[in-house]
Design an enzyme around this catalytic site. Sequence first.
Site, PDB file in Angstrom:
ATOM      1  N   ASP A  46       3.702  71.063   6.174  1.00  0.00           N
ATOM      2  CA  ASP A  46       3.346  70.496   7.457  1.00  0.00           C
ATOM      3  C   ASP A  46       3.772  71.516   8.513  1.00  0.00           C
ATOM      4  O   ASP A  46       4.519  72.451   8.230  1.00  0.00           O
ATOM      5  CB  ASP A  46       4.033  69.135   7.665  1.00  0.00           C
ATOM      6  CG  ASP A  46       3.323  68.323   8.756  1.00  0.00           C
ATOM      7  OD1 ASP A  46       3.432  67.087   8.746  1.00  0.00           O
ATOM      8  OD2 ASP A  46       2.625  68.940   9.586  1.00  0.00           O
TER       9      ASP A  46
HETATM   10  C1  GLC Z   1       1.367  67.528  12.537  1.00  0.00           C
HETATM   11  C2  GLC Z   1       1.118  66.455  11.499  1.00  0.00           C
HETATM   12  C3  GLC Z   1       0.101  66.852  10.474  1.00  0.00           C
HETATM   13  C4  GLC Z   1      -0.914  67.756  11.135  1.00  0.00           C
HETATM   14  C5  GLC Z   1      -0.202  69.047  11.454  1.00  0.00           C
HETATM   15  C6  GLC Z   1      -1.107  70.017  12.207  1.00  0.00           C
HETATM   16  O1  GLC Z   1       2.707  67.548  12.918  1.00  0.00           O
HETATM   17  O2  GLC Z   1       2.256  65.912  10.837  1.00  0.00           O
HETATM   18  O3  GLC Z   1      -0.506  65.656   9.974  1.00  0.00           O
HETATM   19  O4  GLC Z   1      -2.020  67.993  10.268  1.00  0.00           O
HETATM   20  O5  GLC Z   1       0.982  68.840  12.185  1.00  0.00           O
HETATM   21  O6  GLC Z   1      -1.429  69.477  13.449  1.00  0.00           O
END
Ligand code: GLC
Length: 745
Positions: free
Chosen positions: A263
Amino acid sequence: MRISNLLLSVALLGATATQAAVPVYLDDSKPLEERVEDALSRMTLREKINIIHAQSKFSAPGVPRLGISELWCTDGPMGVRPEVLWDEWEQASWTNDSCMAFPSLTALAATWNPEMAKLYGKSIGEEARYRNKAVLLGPGINIYRTPLNGRNFEYMGEDPFLAGKMAVDYVKGVQANGVAVCVKHFALNNNEINRHTSNPIVDDRTLYEIYLPAFKAAALEGGAWSFMGGYNLFRGEHASYNPILMNDILKGEWGWDGAVISDWGAVHETESAVKGGLDMEFGSWTNGLTNGVSNAYDNYWLANPYLNGIKEGKYSEDELNDKVRRVLRLTFRTTMNRNRPYGAMLSDEHIAACRNIGGEGVVLLKNQGDLLPINPAKVKKIAVIGENAIKMMTVGGGSSSLKAAYEITPLQGLKNRLGKEYEISYARGYVGDTTGEYNGVRTNQDLRDFRSKEELLADAVKTAKDADLVLFFGGLNKAPHNDAEDFDRTTMDLPYGQNELIDALAKANKNLVVVNISGTGVAMPWVNKVPAIVQAWYLGNETGNTLADILSGDVNPSGKLPYTYYTSLDQVGAHKLGAYPGTKTKDRFGNEMWDMPYNEGIYVGYRYIDKNKLKPNFPFGHGLSYTTYKYGKATVDKAVGAKGDKFTVSVPVTNTGKRAGSETVQLYISDLKSSVDRPVKELKGFSKVALQPGETKTVTFEIDEPALSFFDADKHAWVSEPGDFEALVGASSADIRSKVKFTVK
Ligand code: GLC
């Protein structure tokens, strides 16, 4: 021409002919693994390090020297995020990236229709393909453990079987476009409060029976090409590089060959990331001083620190080569697959898909006296009340926020469909969230209203009194502590004084319909005062048209709840047994960590309700129709079978009403005698069947051994025990229409 020149030119010709032969890694006709090995063998150490971490907010470099393309990722599960600035979350204000916003995934789950999941995946995959994205960062399939989770709206409910079945077809639909899904957030990211520091403490049986099955289905039945690791920890280690989750389970037990992507900002140090099964690092804050310092990508944990570690002999290249193989596989399956379709954006098919999926997902919770559909014989004047009748919902809520090409609000949809036949009045009723901007995307709505609460309520009551039918549009929105990433709700109650307003409207006019727009369950203290209640999700661009379809009766609602509509947190194991938000402690580096024991174990959702004989406002799997259905007697093909035998359960279902409709018949299995405590029943099958008035169809379910099994943590294996079982067939988890016993010898 002299002979020698002739020979030379022939030789050169031959030489150029062999040089012109396409290298294996560039040859689509060659098997994937051969292409991967050939590419790997040509890469330098520096090039291998480069491709396993980001070069910008949403992209990773390829290998320019070899013509291996970059990998561009994009959010989100409900539509393609607008382009952002190279190293920022802010949108880049391009003028060609306004997209389709499809219904939230909870709405998709509420259709209980895998055909809708396939249509959804195909449609959103085409949008991502058209925007030349390699990886779509979705679907999210974390389990609805608590109604307070800020991201329930992005996920597919409380039951792993339903979430898994719906995820499989979404994954296939997206990937048919040569766009990879990135199934998230693996695993146990079931709350947003302390989302970077929560450390769920979960026993193996609970992990394997509740929190893994949907991910396993997406990985193995869906064939997902990438997974996203969660922010949270699990048994003291961050999920994105958790050796148990990523190495032992995902890549080990499941034998999955895809790429694990962190993430954004979920990586906190090098060694664990190297050894814990992470394949690509995105969104890290590197110097620890300022978030997102530009061009810090070489300082990423899997960048120079890793490269230096290899040069110093701290790490072999084995883990690196495995990471690179998975990134190359992801690349060859997407951007370097010449046979991909070309995608499309905002096509008529996508617009229709948005409306059809939404129309199949809206849930009619209550309809006393058949107040719905709107009856022209009884209604002339319609009062539309509430902020959610006019508020755009595609902007905000976190990474799933979109720059939608358009959004039809409920009021607009009603005017489009009913404006000529009925007199439609509107009153705001309450003022909730008047912001209208997220990452530089603006709704351009000015929702400010400076009247007092009393004035707003009085105006709404007056408007209601004067109408034949009142449609109240309330619920939540995408503001913090509503349905929004990075925040949990602090209560199940509706915000902005809506309960008081609903009470007043119920007194003012008995013909009141509450249309609750939310992605998670809310408390309904007025549930017995309101004759008709509709659970409407975030339905994307076509929201207003979809809701007008349902309320006018053009579309017969067929949605069923993908989660239990609790009366209060007292009915929720996660809260009743005191495991939320957990207790503050420290991780092995001395950083803050919140131990969150899942004391409720496998008793999540209806499993907890059944065990404790509770009565929620509306049960898991509940959803009414404008027609009625009669279930006949369930039968089984054999009363006794051997271990491993399949049992077939059949049940006739009849449409006993006056209009066509679709009913989702649910199959639950009860293990009447087991050596371990098991839920009263568990969902093991569902089938949505379309029926004309008077028509009967026989629905059949095949029950295999896995459907009878539980996870034995001591044996670390799924086991089914001989003995008596019962198949329960119903219209919801609490509306069992027929049962039939069978025995496994
Ligand atoms: C965010 C989310 C994830 C998302 C990523 C990119 O914090 O947790 O679901 O795809 O970062 O935006």
